[in-house]
Design a protein around this motif. Structure first.
Motif, PDB file in Angstrom:
ATOM      1  N   ILE A  68      -4.369  20.577   6.802  1.00 41.28           N
ATOM      2  CA  ILE A  68      -3.963  19.964   8.066  1.00 41.28           C
ATOM      3  C   ILE A  68      -4.199  18.454   8.087  1.00 41.28           C
ATOM      4  O   ILE A  68      -3.297  17.706   8.490  1.00 41.28           O
ATOM      5  N   PRO A  69      -5.367  17.938   7.655  1.00 43.53           N
ATOM      6  CA  PRO A  69      -5.497  16.475   7.643  1.00 43.53           C
ATOM      7  C   PRO A  69      -4.490  15.793   6.711  1.00 43.53           C
ATOM      8  O   PRO A  69      -4.004  14.696   7.024  1.00 43.53           O
ATOM      9  N   TYR A  84     -13.724  23.574   8.522  1.00 47.20           N
ATOM     10  CA  TYR A  84     -12.641  23.571   9.506  1.00 47.20           C
ATOM     11  C   TYR A  84     -12.983  22.661  10.683  1.00 47.20           C
ATOM     12  O   TYR A  84     -12.134  21.914  11.168  1.00 47.20           O
ATOM     13  N   TYR A  85     -14.236  22.701  11.125  1.00 49.93           N
ATOM     14  CA  TYR A  85     -14.656  21.836  12.233  1.00 49.93           C
ATOM     15  C   TYR A  85     -14.623  20.360  11.814  1.00 49.93           C
ATOM     16  O   TYR A  85     -14.133  19.506  12.559  1.00 49.93           O
ATOM     17  N   ILE A  86     -15.116  20.050  10.622  1.00 49.92           N
ATOM     18  CA  ILE A  86     -15.077  18.673  10.125  1.00 49.92           C
ATOM     19  C   ILE A  86     -13.624  18.216   9.977  1.00 49.92           C
ATOM     20  O   ILE A  86     -13.281  17.080  10.320  1.00 49.92           O
ATOM     21  N   LEU A 144      -8.416  14.623  14.324  1.00 46.52           N
ATOM     22  CA  LEU A 144      -8.368  14.080  15.672  1.00 46.52           C
ATOM     23  C   LEU A 144      -8.551  12.568  15.654  1.00 46.52           C
ATOM     24  O   LEU A 144      -7.826  11.835  16.335  1.00 46.52           O
ATOM     25  N   LYS A 145      -9.473  12.101  14.848  1.00 45.84           N
ATOM     26  CA  LYS A 145      -9.698  10.663  14.734  1.00 45.84           C
ATOM     27  C   LYS A 145      -8.471   9.960  14.147  1.00 45.84           C
ATOM     28  O   LYS A 145      -8.057   8.904  14.622  1.00 45.84           O
ATOM     29  N   MET A 146      -7.874  10.561  13.099  1.00 41.45           N
ATOM     30  CA  MET A 146      -6.664   9.973  12.505  1.00 41.45           C
ATOM     31  C   MET A 146      -5.509   9.977  13.501  1.00 41.45           C
ATOM     32  O   MET A 146      -4.753   9.014  13.585  1.00 41.45           O
TER      33      MET A 146
END
Length: 147
Positions: free
Chosen positions: A56-57, A127-129, A135-137
């Motif tokens: 996802i990232p 997954y949390y990290i 979210l930050k990106m």
């Protein structure tokens, strides 16, 4: 971004629930299950969540094509590691008469079971990290990076 992570989590939990229901029905029909499908489903669930933590990232930062390529690369690396183990490791359990029981005994041995026991916790943290990083990106405008 949060909705994407919740959607992936809900989708995988729904599949885990279906495996649980199927396992419960098979135990009710046959009396007992030789190898619980829930155990296998939890390992697959944890593995998929770990892969999605990387995918996802990469999808957010580089686009969908790169995210899918990352997933394929992770799965390919794991298959290569399994192939290397098949070439050089102890695979004598495949030569026994009851292969399913021998594989189950191999998985429950001290060499493998602790990795399988830690996998859900590691994948949950990853997954949390991954969620926090994505979210930050996203807040910095990463949704336009892949274009």
């Amino acid at each position: 971004m949060t909705a994407k992570y919740y959607a992936v989590l809900i989708w995988h939990l729904a599949l885990l629930f279906v495996c649980f229901i199927a396992d419960t029905i098979s135990i009710a029909v046959y009396g007992s299950a030789a190898i619980s499908a829930v155990t296998v489903a939890v390992v697959i669930f944890a593995f998929r969540m770990l892969v999605m933590a990387f995918e996802i990232p990469c999808m957010v930062r580089y686009g969908a094509t790169t995210g899918i390529n990352v997933e394929g690369s992770v799965v390919g690396i794991l298959f290569m590691l399994a192939g290397i183990y098949a070439l050089f490791g102890d695979i004598s359990f495949f030569l026994q008469e009851n292969v399913k029981e021998a594989i189950w005994d191999f998985l429950m041995s001290g060499n493998v079971i602790w990795i399988l026991a830690l996998l859900p916790y590691v994948s949950g943290v990853a997954y949390y990290i991954s969620y926090r990083v994505s979210l930050k990106m996203y807040r910095k405008g990463a949704e336009s990076y892949g274009q």
